[in-house]
Design an enzyme around this catalytic site. Structure first.
Site, short mmCIF file in Angstrom:
data_model
loop_
_atom_site.label_atom_id
_atom_site.label_comp_id
_atom_site.label_asym_id
_atom_site.label_seq_id
_atom_site.Cartn_x
_atom_site.Cartn_y
_atom_site.Cartn_z
N SER A 198 0.87 -1.18 0.00
CA SER A 198 0.00 0.00 0.00
C SER A 198 0.90 1.22 0.00
O SER A 198 1.19 1.81 1.03
CB SER A 198 -0.92 -0.01 1.23
OG SER A 198 -0.17 0.03 2.42
N HIS A 250 -3.32 -6.11 2.62
CA HIS A 250 -2.44 -7.12 3.22
C HIS A 250 -3.13 -8.44 3.51
O HIS A 250 -2.53 -9.34 4.09
CB HIS A 250 -1.83 -6.58 4.52
CG HIS A 250 -0.92 -5.41 4.31
ND1 HIS A 250 -0.45 -4.64 5.34
CD2 HIS A 250 -0.38 -4.89 3.17
CE1 HIS A 250 0.32 -3.68 4.85
NE2 HIS A 250 0.37 -3.81 3.54
N GLU A 306 -4.58 -2.22 9.28
CA GLU A 306 -3.79 -2.70 10.42
C GLU A 306 -4.45 -2.35 11.76
O GLU A 306 -4.87 -1.22 11.98
CB GLU A 306 -2.38 -2.08 10.39
CG GLU A 306 -1.64 -2.40 9.12
CD GLU A 306 -0.29 -1.70 8.99
OE1 GLU A 306 0.24 -1.22 10.01
OE2 GLU A 306 0.22 -1.63 7.86
N GLU A 361 1.51 -9.38 7.24
CA GLU A 361 2.36 -8.94 8.35
C GLU A 361 2.22 -9.81 9.58
O GLU A 361 2.58 -9.42 10.69
CB GLU A 361 2.07 -7.46 8.67
CG GLU A 361 2.39 -6.57 7.47
CD GLU A 361 2.36 -5.09 7.77
OE1 GLU A 361 1.91 -4.69 8.87
OE2 GLU A 361 2.80 -4.31 6.90
N ASP A 387 -3.95 1.54 11.56
CA ASP A 387 -3.55 2.09 10.27
C ASP A 387 -4.60 1.70 9.25
O ASP A 387 -4.49 0.65 8.61
CB ASP A 387 -2.16 1.58 9.84
CG ASP A 387 -1.76 2.12 8.46
OD1 ASP A 387 -2.48 2.99 7.92
OD2 ASP A 387 -0.72 1.68 7.92
N GLU A 395 -3.16 6.11 11.91
CA GLU A 395 -2.26 6.40 10.78
C GLU A 395 -3.05 6.40 9.48
O GLU A 395 -3.92 5.56 9.28
CB GLU A 395 -1.18 5.31 10.76
CG GLU A 395 -0.23 5.35 9.58
CD GLU A 395 0.69 4.13 9.57
OE1 GLU A 395 1.01 3.60 10.66
OE2 GLU A 395 1.06 3.69 8.47
N ASP A 414 1.58 8.48 6.78
CA ASP A 414 2.49 7.53 6.14
C ASP A 414 2.49 7.80 4.63
O ASP A 414 3.36 8.52 4.13
CB ASP A 414 2.03 6.10 6.45
CG ASP A 414 2.77 5.03 5.65
OD1 ASP A 414 3.82 5.34 5.08
OD2 ASP A 414 2.29 3.88 5.58
N LYS A 439 9.98 5.38 6.98
CA LYS A 439 10.36 4.19 6.22
C LYS A 439 11.51 4.58 5.29
O LYS A 439 11.34 5.42 4.41
CB LYS A 439 9.19 3.72 5.35
CG LYS A 439 7.99 3.17 6.11
CD LYS A 439 6.79 3.01 5.16
CE LYS A 439 5.68 2.17 5.77
NZ LYS A 439 4.44 2.27 4.95
N HIS A 442 8.55 -1.07 9.36
CA HIS A 442 8.87 -2.09 8.34
C HIS A 442 8.00 -1.85 7.10
O HIS A 442 7.21 -0.91 7.06
CB HIS A 442 8.57 -3.49 8.92
CG HIS A 442 7.10 -3.71 9.18
ND1 HIS A 442 6.51 -4.94 9.23
CD2 HIS A 442 6.07 -2.82 9.37
CE1 HIS A 442 5.21 -4.81 9.45
NE2 HIS A 442 4.93 -3.55 9.54
N LYS A 457 6.92 -0.05 14.37
CA LYS A 457 5.97 -1.12 14.03
C LYS A 457 6.65 -2.10 13.10
O LYS A 457 7.34 -1.71 12.15
CB LYS A 457 4.67 -0.58 13.44
CG LYS A 457 4.73 0.06 12.07
CD LYS A 457 3.30 0.31 11.55
CE LYS A 457 3.30 0.72 10.09
NZ LYS A 457 1.93 0.92 9.55
#
Ligand code: PGA
Ligand code: ZN
Length: 424
Positions: free
Chosen positions: A43, A158, A167, A208, A246, A287, A314, A339, A367, A390
């Site tokens: 994403s 994900h 998330e 994840e 998230d 997020e 993000d 990131k 990550h 995270k």
């Protein structure tokens, strides 16, 4: 100190999602030998540095990285090997100049970040320092063990379920130490698995390492999480185990609306929904609550949630110092995800961290959903002293590698580093 590069080599390896990525090895004539492996997102923000993919359909569905590998072993190695640099940051500057594009499209952000991570590791080793110590010096911060944010329920891009929010993370803000934070996450994760199985849900995993149950409404997931925290004997909330979200709203943005569990919501309706969620559940951080093209919405999101929760960007900030400066001026968000591969070099990442720090924005090191065994981000989180990381669930090797590195740093420093983030 000078960093002399006597050997540089990349190879195509697999990430945790069966997709190709790069591992880079670098050596110095003094005998330092390091390795770095490159993560990849699913994403992604539209303004991230651009990774190079081969686009040869008959090989890895076009996802091969042999061209990026070729750039490291060819053009980049020709430029760097045999030369001395005053710092790894000077290697970064050389890579940026050699690429010559705004978004690292020519050589590929994946090629560049692999070399940057390796050069940074090599300089730390050359200095005889732990990576986190070296990064703390570079960024001028007091090192700190971060609150790990464990992604235990996966949706969005994900997982194959119908959950739109990407998330759902456990944040042991109230844990007394890194070891107790990891223990809490493992115990809650296990209770959550039992609860989901008892309710007849699949306990298969998303990218994840979180569970991917066939739940649609985020509130149902949050109810399960709070119950699992209690089942495991912890207190839901900032004194015990809090929750971070998230939603990754880019991914459910459609025609100027947001599609959540079958409903079409405006920005303001989605903000209302977040407010209700924060009223009912111990959610301390949200997020990418809205999409990267919705700056007006973000400004209202920040005004309304900001006093009560971390409003983390993000995909909207993509670890880009220039975008972050604009966000700070416009009052967008109050925290930024960090990131390295979004911007492509370690030195630009540290610049993004500096922008955040000067503006009073919190940071969380992250990550990517496609990962490897590389643990650079654990040291980065400790080094910049941001207090948050995270790295997915407390399960799956590529996720726990980072948490395990944090446990080892904690042990090696004999509990002398503070844990946590000031949240009140
Ligand atoms: P990604 O997801 O690595 O697929 O971008 C992580 C995130 O959105 O934070
Ligand atoms: Zn995100």
């Amino acid at each position: 100190m000078t960093l002399r590069i006597s050997h540089l080599h990349a190879v195509e390896i697999l990430d945790s999602r069966a997709r190709p990525t790069l591992a880079v090895t670098l050596a110095t004539p003094e005998g330092v030998q390091v390795r770095a492996a490159v993560p990849a997102g699913a994403s992604t923000g539209s303004r991230e540095a651009v990774e190079s993919r081969d686009r040869e359909r008959d090989r890895y569905q076009g996802q091969g990285v042999l061209r990026a590998v070729g750039h490291v072993n060819g053009e980049i190695a020709r430029e760097l090997v045999g030369r001395s640099f005053p710092t790894a940051a000077a290697v970064d500057a050389e890579l940026i100049a050699l690429d010559g594009t705004e978004n690292k499209t020519r050589l590929g952000a994946n090629a560049i970040v692999g070399v940057s991570l390796a050069a940074t590791r090599a300089e730390a080793a050359q200095r005889g320092q732990q990576l986190w110590q070296f990064l703390a010096e570079l960024s001028g911060t007091a090192p700190r063990l971060p609150v790990p944010h464990f992604n235990v329920v996966n949706g969005g891009a994900h997982a194959a379920n119908a959950l739109d929010f990407q998330e759902f993370m456990l944040a042991p803000l109230g844990a007394p130490s890194m070891a107790e934070a990891v223990r809490a996450a493992s115990e809650v994760y296990t209770r959550l698995k039992a609860r989901l199985a008892a309710a007849g849900h699949t306990v298969s995993l998303g990218d994840e390492g979180g569970f991917a149950p066939a739940l649609e409404r985020p509130e149902e997931v949050l109810g399960e999480l709070v119950a699992a925290i209690e089942d495991a004997g912890y207190t839901p909330g900032r004194d015990g185990v809090a929750i971070a979200l998230d939603p990754a709203a880019n991914e459910f943005r459609a025609d100027g609306h947001y599609r959540v569990a079958g409903a079409e919501l405006s920005s303001d309706q989605l903000i209302d929904r977040y407010e209700e969620i924060i009223d009912r559940f111990p959610v301390w951080s949200v997020e990418d609550g809205l999409a990267e093209d919705d700056w007006e919405g973000w400004s209202r999101l920040t005004a309304r949630l900001g006093p009560r929760a971390q409003v983390m960007g993000d995909d909207i900030f993509v670890t880009n110092p220039a975008i972050l400066r604009r966000a700070v001026e416009s009052g967008i968000g109050n925290a930024a995800l960090i990131k390295v591969n979004q911007i492509g070099t370690v030195s630009q990442t540290l610049e993004a961290v500096r922008v955040c720090r000067e503006a009073g924005y919190r940071q969380m090191v992250s990550h990517r959903s496609g990962e490897t065994d590389d643990t650079f981000i654990a040291d980065l989180a400790v080094g910049i002293g941001c207090g948050q990381i995270k790295s997915g669930a407390p399960a799956r090797g590529e996720r726990v590698a980072k948490y395990n590195r944090l446990l080892e740093i904690d042990d090696a420093t004999a509990d002398s580093l503070p844990y946590g983030v000031a949240v009140r």
